[in-house]
Design an enzyme around this catalytic site. Structure first.
Site, mmCIF file in Angstrom:
data_model
loop_
_atom_site.group_PDB
_atom_site.id
_atom_site.type_symbol
_atom_site.label_atom_id
_atom_site.label_comp_id
_atom_site.label_asym_id
_atom_site.label_seq_id
_atom_site.Cartn_x
_atom_site.Cartn_y
_atom_site.Cartn_z
ATOM 1 C CG ASP A 126 -2.134 -0.891 1.036
ATOM 2 O OD1 ASP A 126 -2.465 -1.228 -0.121
ATOM 3 O OD2 ASP A 126 -2.740 -1.258 2.055
ATOM 4 N NE ARG A 167 -0.119 2.810 13.265
ATOM 5 C CZ ARG A 167 0.401 1.566 13.296
ATOM 6 N NH1 ARG A 167 1.408 1.288 14.095
ATOM 7 N NH2 ARG A 167 -0.081 0.601 12.541
ATOM 8 C CG ASP A 193 -3.304 1.602 13.352
ATOM 9 O OD1 ASP A 193 -3.217 1.846 14.573
ATOM 10 O OD2 ASP A 193 -3.071 0.497 12.857
ATOM 11 C CB SER A 246 -4.081 -6.624 8.055
ATOM 12 O OG SER A 246 -3.606 -5.404 8.579
HETATM 13 N N1 ARG Z 1 -6.551 -3.623 16.543
HETATM 14 C C1 ARG Z 1 -5.269 -3.184 16.952
HETATM 15 C C2 ARG Z 1 -5.316 -1.725 17.310
HETATM 16 O O1 ARG Z 1 -6.151 -1.046 16.838
HETATM 17 C C3 ARG Z 1 -4.204 -3.518 15.965
HETATM 18 C C4 ARG Z 1 -4.174 -2.721 14.708
HETATM 19 C C5 ARG Z 1 -3.117 -3.249 13.841
HETATM 20 N N2 ARG Z 1 -3.013 -2.609 12.602
HETATM 21 C C6 ARG Z 1 -2.879 -3.273 11.437
HETATM 22 N N3 ARG Z 1 -2.669 -2.585 10.385
HETATM 23 N N4 ARG Z 1 -3.012 -4.561 11.380
HETATM 24 O O2 ARG Z 1 -4.525 -1.261 18.080
#
Ligand code: ARG
Length: 434
Positions: free
Chosen positions: A18, A99, A128, A180
């Site tokens: 991506d 993040r 995210d 993912s």
């Molecule tokens: N659900 C988790 C969170 O929001 C993990 C997110 C992981 N991101 C990803 N692109 N797989 O903190």
């Protein structure tokens, strides 16, 4: 490099499909000069030099790969451990923690490179995007955010691959990864693919940091973790930076199958999702820290802090790292950690982590008070008077209003009780069965 009249965008670049497509897309479709930035927060499989070169090869005007691991450990993870940060009591927040720090660096880079835009590769359905944009705008509200993947959510994977091929973006030749994944020092998140069926057991191939419990060593593995003011500082008596400690502990705990999570999680945007994580070091450190707090914090602070910890985790999960309330809670938490210094001994064994001992110069646990054996210093006679006072409000209520269990009955039950229609049995049992 020839100076360009184009506006600049700073891209949070991972090297994956991506964000690789984005390096080109931002140039072709948006007419922007791209500065690609790859942050190392302890991802498992990353040749950052290669990732940086890949961005330059695709026409980025600049690319940086930044090792943020020590800063991540010392500035962010120390706070998460002190706060026993677990979202919904289970998830140690690994993506939510990385993040804000990445966002802060993006803002710094945007200022440094004179960029008006920051771009990220998050989808429109996850947390995210919320964390990136909320953090960026909390630091510099004038910066504008571009989220191409959110706009492409209508594109199929094939369309994206076609666009990539047509624009000379190197696409992976191997079959598209079915999951993912996001990972860093604090663990690894795995979503999508077959995991979307909440009833199906996670396939063995999703796990890379942890051994299967069935294949784990038959003998337990003991560790001693040392803490100073709530921060882990040593492993088995050897002092080391938190970064090294986490790397080493991930290895030990993972080899002993500890740290797997399979949960249904409530995302910020209102969707429930099935998430799998492996968090060997993070869960062990939080578990050990809690064990030490139970020895070093007074009763009131310990209980009050558990509510603060939960609020802290929710704020961080929701992308509010840079918020006044989160800052204020950090101050509270830091204040509580002044005497959380000592050692915790624990055993890893086939997927479990069990605390087997704790000691501290600031221990509030007093064997002389607790013992039922020799050397008891506790004055039992003081209990009697204390109970009289403790129960005084309940006694007063009961004398005035009647026993309080009657008030816990429904209006219908009270009527039955008063008119004698209640079934045979005591009011207590009928109230209890309500
Ligand atoms: N659900 C988790 C969170 O929001 C993990 C997110 C992981 N991101 C990803 N692109 N797989 O903190």
């Amino acid at each position: 490099m020839a100076s360009s009249s184009k506006e600049k965008v700073v891209l949070a670049y991972s090297g994956g499909l991506d964000t690789s497509v984005m390096v080109k897309w931002l140039q072709v479709e948006k007419g922007l000069d791209v500065v690609a930035i790859c942050c190392n927060v302890g991802q498992e499989s990353q040749d950052l030099g290669w990732v940086k070169q890949k961005a330059l090869d695709m026409g980025a005007v600049a690319a940086e790969s930044v090792d943020m691991r020590s800063e991540y450990a010392d500035q962010i993870l120390t706070k998460a451990i002190a706060a026993n940060g677990l979202y919904e009591g289970t998830y140690p927040l690994l993506s939510a923690l990385s993040r804000p720090m990445i966002s802060a660096y993006m803002v710094e880079a945007a200022h440094h490179h004179g960029a008006a835009y920051i771009a990220h590769g998050c989808t429109g359905k996850g947390n995210d995007q919320v964390r990136f944009e909320t953090s960026i705008h909390a630091i510099d509200p004038t910066l504008r955010v571009i989220a191409p993947v959110r706009d492409w959510d209508l594109l199929t994977r094939e369309q994206e691959m076609d666009w990539a091929a047509a624009h000379d973006v190197p696409v992976p030749t191997t079959a598209d990864k079915p999951y993912s994944i996001d990972d860093n020092l604090f663990g690894r998140a795995i979503e999508c693919g077959v995991l979307e069926d909440a009833w199906s057991e996670p396939p063995a191939d999703i796990w890379t940091m942890t051994t299967d419990p069935e294949d784990a060593p038959d003998a337990p593995c003991e560790v001693t973790l040392g803490f100073e003011r709530g921060t882990p500082v040593s492993l088995d008596g050897t002092e080391m930076p938190l970064l090294d400690l986490i790397i080493e502990l991930n290895g030990i705990a993972g080899a002993n199958a500890f740290g797997r999570i399979d949960m249904i999680e409530d995302r910020v945007i209102g969707i429930k999702s099935r998430e799998c994580y492996e968090c060997p070091a993070s869960l062990a450190l939080i578990g050990a820290h809690q064990a030490l707090e139970s020895m070093c914090l007074d009763h009131d602070t310990l209980h009050y802090k558990s509510g603060i910890d939960q609020r802290w985790a929710n704020l961080v999960y929701d992308g509010l790292w840079f918020s006044p309330l989160k800052n204020a809670l950090d101050s509270f938490i830091a204040n509580t950690q002044r005497f959380v210094t000592g050692e915790v001994r624990a055993k890893f064994y086939k997927g479990t982590f069990t605390v087997t001992g704790r000691r501290s110069d600031y221990s509030l646990y007093s064997r002389e008070l607790a013992t039922y054996g020799h050397g008891d210093l506790f004055d039992r006679s003081s209990s009697k008077g204390w109970i009289t006072l403790h129960s005084l409000p309940s006694q007063t209520w009961s004398l005035s209003q009647g026993p309080s269990y009657v008030q816990s009955m429904s209006a219908h039950e009270v009527r039955q009780f008063e008119t004698g229609e209640a079934e045979q049995g005591t009011p207590a049992t009928s109230a209890a069965s309500a």
